[in-house]
Write a protein that holds these residues in place. Structure first.
Motif, PDB file in Angstrom:
ATOM      1  N   ALA A 146      37.296  44.082  37.191  1.00 37.95           N
ATOM      2  CA  ALA A 146      37.276  43.935  38.650  1.00 37.95           C
ATOM      3  C   ALA A 146      36.089  44.667  39.263  1.00 37.95           C
ATOM      4  O   ALA A 146      35.731  45.773  38.840  1.00 37.95           O
ATOM      5  N   ALA A 147      35.491  44.043  40.267  1.00 35.66           N
ATOM      6  CA  ALA A 147      34.348  44.640  40.958  1.00 35.66           C
ATOM      7  C   ALA A 147      34.795  45.893  41.708  1.00 35.66           C
ATOM      8  O   ALA A 147      35.749  45.866  42.487  1.00 35.66           O
ATOM      9  N   GLN A 148      34.100  46.999  41.446  1.00 37.84           N
ATOM     10  CA  GLN A 148      34.399  48.250  42.133  1.00 37.84           C
ATOM     11  C   GLN A 148      33.534  48.450  43.371  1.00 37.84           C
ATOM     12  O   GLN A 148      33.848  49.281  44.220  1.00 37.84           O
ATOM     13  N   HIS A 149      32.449  47.691  43.464  1.00 33.85           N
ATOM     14  CA  HIS A 149      31.550  47.766  44.622  1.00 33.85           C
ATOM     15  C   HIS A 149      31.673  46.464  45.400  1.00 33.85           C
ATOM     16  O   HIS A 149      31.678  45.378  44.816  1.00 33.85           O
ATOM     17  N   PRO A 150      31.788  46.540  46.723  1.00 31.34           N
ATOM     18  CA  PRO A 150      32.043  45.341  47.536  1.00 31.34           C
ATOM     19  C   PRO A 150      30.993  44.258  47.307  1.00 31.34           C
ATOM     20  O   PRO A 150      29.803  44.533  47.151  1.00 31.34           O
ATOM     21  N   LEU A 151      31.462  43.017  47.312  1.00 28.01           N
ATOM     22  CA  LEU A 151      30.582  41.854  47.224  1.00 28.01           C
ATOM     23  C   LEU A 151      30.601  41.131  48.562  1.00 28.01           C
ATOM     24  O   LEU A 151      31.587  41.192  49.310  1.00 28.01           O
ATOM     25  N   PRO A 152      29.536  40.404  48.890  1.00 28.09           N
ATOM     26  CA  PRO A 152      29.450  39.770  50.205  1.00 28.09           C
ATOM     27  C   PRO A 152      30.218  38.461  50.323  1.00 28.09           C
ATOM     28  O   PRO A 152      30.092  37.772  51.335  1.00 28.09           O
ATOM     29  N   LEU A 153      31.010  38.119  49.318  1.00 27.01           N
ATOM     30  CA  LEU A 153      31.822  36.905  49.338  1.00 27.01           C
ATOM     31  C   LEU A 153      33.239  37.239  48.882  1.00 27.01           C
ATOM     32  O   LEU A 153      33.449  38.241  48.186  1.00 27.01           O
ATOM     33  N   PRO A 154      34.214  36.430  49.247  1.00 29.56           N
ATOM     34  CA  PRO A 154      35.564  36.638  48.711  1.00 29.56           C
ATOM     35  C   PRO A 154      35.552  36.516  47.191  1.00 29.56           C
ATOM     36  O   PRO A 154      34.771  35.757  46.617  1.00 29.56           O
ATOM     37  N   VAL A 155      36.437  37.275  46.549  1.00 33.86           N
ATOM     38  CA  VAL A 155      36.483  37.306  45.091  1.00 33.86           C
ATOM     39  C   VAL A 155      37.916  37.065  44.614  1.00 33.86           C
ATOM     40  O   VAL A 155      38.855  37.690  45.115  1.00 33.86           O
ATOM     41  N   ILE A 156      38.053  36.160  43.647  1.00 31.48           N
ATOM     42  CA  ILE A 156      39.305  36.032  42.913  1.00 31.48           C
ATOM     43  C   ILE A 156      39.107  36.743  41.589  1.00 31.48           C
ATOM     44  O   ILE A 156      38.238  36.370  40.796  1.00 31.48           O
ATOM     45  N   GLU A 157      39.900  37.780  41.363  1.00 37.64           N
ATOM     46  CA  GLU A 157      39.809  38.562  40.136  1.00 37.64           C
ATOM     47  C   GLU A 157      40.777  37.963  39.108  1.00 37.64           C
ATOM     48  O   GLU A 157      41.991  38.024  39.274  1.00 37.64           O
ATOM     49  N   VAL A 158      40.216  37.386  38.041  1.00 35.38           N
ATOM     50  CA  VAL A 158      41.021  36.710  37.020  1.00 35.38           C
ATOM     51  C   VAL A 158      41.278  37.607  35.820  1.00 35.38           C
ATOM     52  O   VAL A 158      42.345  37.574  35.208  1.00 35.38           O
ATOM     53  N   ALA A 159      40.280  38.413  35.427  1.00 32.42           N
ATOM     54  CA  ALA A 159      40.417  39.406  34.349  1.00 32.42           C
ATOM     55  C   ALA A 159      40.591  38.790  32.965  1.00 32.42           C
ATOM     56  O   ALA A 159      41.124  39.444  32.067  1.00 32.42           O
ATOM     57  N   ALA A 160      40.122  37.559  32.757  1.00 28.72           N
ATOM     58  CA  ALA A 160      40.093  36.967  31.415  1.00 28.72           C
ATOM     59  C   ALA A 160      39.281  35.690  31.468  1.00 28.72           C
ATOM     60  O   ALA A 160      39.422  34.889  32.406  1.00 28.72           O
ATOM     61  N   ALA A 161      38.449  35.493  30.454  1.00 33.83           N
ATOM     62  CA  ALA A 161      37.691  34.244  30.327  1.00 33.83           C
ATOM     63  C   ALA A 161      38.527  33.275  29.506  1.00 33.83           C
ATOM     64  O   ALA A 161      38.257  33.010  28.335  1.00 33.83           O
ATOM     65  N   SER A 162      39.565  32.739  30.117  1.00 34.42           N
ATOM     66  CA  SER A 162      40.504  31.873  29.417  1.00 34.42           C
ATOM     67  C   SER A 162      40.731  30.599  30.211  1.00 34.42           C
ATOM     68  O   SER A 162      40.477  30.542  31.414  1.00 34.42           O
ATOM     69  N   ARG A 163      41.241  29.586  29.541  1.00 35.07           N
ATOM     70  CA  ARG A 163      41.557  28.336  30.240  1.00 35.07           C
ATOM     71  C   ARG A 163      42.670  28.560  31.251  1.00 35.07           C
ATOM     72  O   ARG A 163      42.582  28.104  32.406  1.00 35.07           O
ATOM     73  N   VAL A 164      43.732  29.259  30.846  1.00 27.73           N
ATOM     74  CA  VAL A 164      44.855  29.445  31.751  1.00 27.73           C
ATOM     75  C   VAL A 164      44.446  30.283  32.964  1.00 27.73           C
ATOM     76  O   VAL A 164      44.920  30.054  34.083  1.00 27.73           O
ATOM     77  N   GLY A 165      43.530  31.237  32.775  1.00 24.76           N
ATOM     78  CA  GLY A 165      43.044  32.021  33.903  1.00 24.76           C
ATOM     79  C   GLY A 165      42.225  31.183  34.867  1.00 24.76           C
ATOM     80  O   GLY A 165      42.368  31.305  36.093  1.00 24.76           O
ATOM     81  N   ALA A 166      41.361  30.325  34.321  1.00 27.48           N
ATOM     82  CA  ALA A 166      40.551  29.458  35.173  1.00 27.48           C
ATOM     83  C   ALA A 166      41.429  28.472  35.933  1.00 27.48           C
ATOM     84  O   ALA A 166      41.192  28.183  37.119  1.00 27.48           O
ATOM     85  N   GLU A 167      42.454  27.955  35.280  1.00 22.67           N
ATOM     86  CA  GLU A 167      43.369  27.028  35.948  1.00 22.67           C
ATOM     87  C   GLU A 167      44.114  27.721  37.080  1.00 22.67           C
ATOM     88  O   GLU A 167      44.345  27.124  38.145  1.00 22.67           O
ATOM     89  N   ALA A 168      44.472  28.987  36.877  1.00 27.53           N
ATOM     90  CA  ALA A 168      45.165  29.729  37.932  1.00 27.53           C
ATOM     91  C   ALA A 168      44.247  29.950  39.132  1.00 27.53           C
ATOM     92  O   ALA A 168      44.674  29.831  40.284  1.00 27.53           O
ATOM     93  N   ALA A 169      42.973  30.269  38.866  1.00 27.80           N
ATOM     94  CA  ALA A 169      42.022  30.459  39.963  1.00 27.80           C
ATOM     95  C   ALA A 169      41.787  29.145  40.701  1.00 27.80           C
ATOM     96  O   ALA A 169      41.702  29.122  41.935  1.00 27.80           O
ATOM     97  N   ARG A 170      41.664  28.057  39.962  1.00 24.05           N
ATOM     98  CA  ARG A 170      41.464  26.743  40.590  1.00 24.05           C
ATOM     99  C   ARG A 170      42.649  26.398  41.490  1.00 24.05           C
ATOM    100  O   ARG A 170      42.475  25.959  42.631  1.00 24.05           O
ATOM    101  N   SER A 171      43.850  26.630  40.996  1.00 17.81           N
ATOM    102  CA  SER A 171      45.024  26.344  41.790  1.00 17.81           C
ATOM    103  C   SER A 171      45.049  27.179  43.065  1.00 17.81           C
ATOM    104  O   SER A 171      45.401  26.681  44.148  1.00 17.81           O
ATOM    105  N   ARG A 172      44.630  28.437  42.940  1.00 18.28           N
ATOM    106  CA  ARG A 172      44.606  29.312  44.126  1.00 18.28           C
ATOM    107  C   ARG A 172      43.626  28.805  45.167  1.00 18.28           C
ATOM    108  O   ARG A 172      43.878  28.918  46.380  1.00 18.28           O
ATOM    109  N   LEU A 173      42.514  28.230  44.739  1.00 22.42           N
ATOM    110  CA  LEU A 173      41.496  27.740  45.679  1.00 22.42           C
ATOM    111  C   LEU A 173      41.845  26.382  46.271  1.00 22.42           C
ATOM    112  O   LEU A 173      41.410  26.066  47.393  1.00 22.42           O
TER     113      LEU A 173
END
Length: 492
Positions: free
Chosen positions: A462-489
């Motif tokens: 997770a980013a500890q320093h602020p970013l200038p855009l909204p961030v979805i923190e997934v914490a894994a480079a996995s298919r199920v993680g990417a699918e969860a982020a896609r669903s959230r968006l």
């Protein structure tokens, strides 16, 4: 005819190999008491269970291991991406039941394809955010949290009838070098190592872990040798009460191969107290790997052990002790009665672990993805295409190596992604090193100026320093993680 010392050397070796079929040299070695094999992604196909059956037919006592952690590190789902939660996601959720059930599900999948030993969980406390090899493979930066999830995962795995291999002792979490390519040195005060980095291993031992894997790291306070080759380090593990099998990390990694050599490393590891020598992934030498590197590496280790046994450099009693521990584990696993499998919903666990920083606007209708993650490593397939594919769905995606890309190439990727974004679509920047990769951060800042509706999906720490855009923190480079982020968006 194979002599007695060669059989003894075979009995403590655990090689990897090329391909999805058993090579002739491996069959011969298995018939001459080879301890077993380790699977990597290159060995996995739809016929994996058949391959395991052939290996066990050649040697019924062979231990088949697989380098499978779930999350960012998968071999069972190497082509499509993991559908299991990763350690960091489980640590974020901090639900012991979820970790135990994830371990149980991994055990079920492993047994289904004939695997006996799962190389996990990771017990490293990731206290250095620059860590290039552990990161989200760890349950976190807090020793107590890591400890309880390591214990739960071990119990889930072993109740499921496979052996857990807890790694990487005495702790690989405070490094900023990758031991696949270099020899990390831990300069922490020994008291901090004891209080932080050894604590999850104590929890694993208390949970009954069958095996523990060593790390190729140097702790100067305990000597100049890397842990795998250091009798002080491995002796410390025994002093902590561990009576199971000590497995080495792959001896063909550069930390050993380019220092004492694979053969020398095999002899020194046994002398130091290791029981089972992983000769890991024969692609470790990189472009220098030969087409028969798997057999070459196996023979280099085996022949060095035989020579050392013959000339007395290596005590026969020590190797026999190691062999007996390995055989006892094999016997235990053959007699195991796995707990009945329970329903498992990995997608729900991952969805619960997601974090969001900043305000997301209304749901998008489509996503255009710029994949700016670091390149893959030997340990982690960081840039696997299945992550971006699952995130983008049918939408636009482009791979951008921000470290090497010119300004023109970067601008072109942004232009293409923005142009592909429909009126109600959204630009997504897929990253994994926001706090330590200046190029990823620069891309985010440029995108924020040109496409302020864009969003960041971070599959790393997770980013500890602020970013200038909204961030979805997934914490894994996995298919199920990417699918969860896609669903959230995409979900209102």
């Amino acid at each position: 005819m194979t002599d007695e010392l060669t059989r003894l050397a075979n009995s403590v070796l655990w090689p990897g190999f090329f391909g999805t079929r058993m090579p002739a040299w491996l069959r011969d070695a298995l018939e001459q008491e080879l301890a077993g094999v380790v699977y990597f992604g290159q060995n996995v196909s739809s016929d994996l269970a058949l391959l395991s059956g052939e290996i066990h037919a050649a040697n019924p006592d062979a231990l088949i291991g697989i380098d499978e952690e779930g999350g960012s590190v998968t071999r069972l789902e190497v082509a499509t991406g993991s559908t299991l939660p990763g350690a960091a996601q489980l640590g974020i959720l901090d639900d012991i039941g979820a970790s135990a059930s994830t371990g149980a599900e991994l055990a079920r999948r492993a047994r289904e394809v004939g695997v006996d030993v799962v190389l996990g969980p990771v017990a490293d406390v990731n206290t250095d955010p620059r860590n290039p090899v552990i990161g989200v493979r760890s349950f976190g930066a807090d020793a107590a949290r890591v400890s309880r999830h390591v214990a739960a995962t071990v119990q889930g795995l072993q109740n499921g009838g496979v052996a857990a291999c807890v790694k990487h002792f005495p702790g690989h979490g405070d490094t900023h070098l990758d031991s696949h390519h270099a020899l990390p040195v831990i300069t922490l005060d020994p008291s901090e190592i004891e209080e932080v980095h050894l604590e999850p291993f104590r929890a694993a031992i208390a949970a009954g872990a069958d095996t523990i894997m060593t790390a190729h790291i140097v702790v100067p306070a305990w000597g100049e040798q890397p842990g795998t080759l250091n009798p002080v380090v491995l002796g410390r593990l025994r002093e902590m009460g561990f009576e199971g099998v000590i497995i080495t990390d792959a001896l063909d990694m550069a930390a050993v191969r380019e220092s004492v050599g694979l053969g020398g490393g095999a002899v020194q590891a046994l002398a130091a107290g290791a029981d089972l020598l992983c000769i890991g992934n024969p692609t470790n030498p990189g472009d220098a790997a030969a087409s028969d590197q798997d057999e070459r590496d196996f023979l280099a280790a085996r022949d060095a052990i035989v020579v050392a046994l013959r000339d007395g450099t290596l005590a026969r009693e020590r190797v026999e002790q190691a062999r007996d521990r390995v055989r006892a584990l094999a016997a235990k696993l053959r007699a195991a009665t796995p707990a009945q499998a329970q329903p498992f919903d990995g997608a729900s666990i991952v969805a619960r672990s997601l974090g969001v920083t900043g305000e997301l606007d209304a749901a998008a209708s489509a996503l255009s993805v710029i994949d700016a993650r670091r390149r893959s490593t030997l340990a982690v397939d960081s840039a696997a295409s299945y992550v971006a594919d699952a995130l983008a769905g049918d939408g636009f995606r482009v791979r951008l190596d921000v470290t090497r890309a010119t300004e023109t190439e970067r601008d072109a990727a942004l232009d293409a992604a923005i142009a592909a974004t429909a009126a109600e679509g959204r630009l997504v920047l897929l990253i994994d090193r926001p706090d330590v990769d200046a190029d990823q951060r620069a891309l985010i800042e440029l995108a924020a100026a040109r496409a302020p509706e864009a969003v960041v999906v971070n599959v790393g720490l997770a980013a500890q320093h602020p970013l200038p855009l909204p961030v979805i923190e997934v914490a894994a480079a996995s298919r199920v993680g990417a699918e969860a982020a896609r669903s959230r968006l995409l979900t209102p």
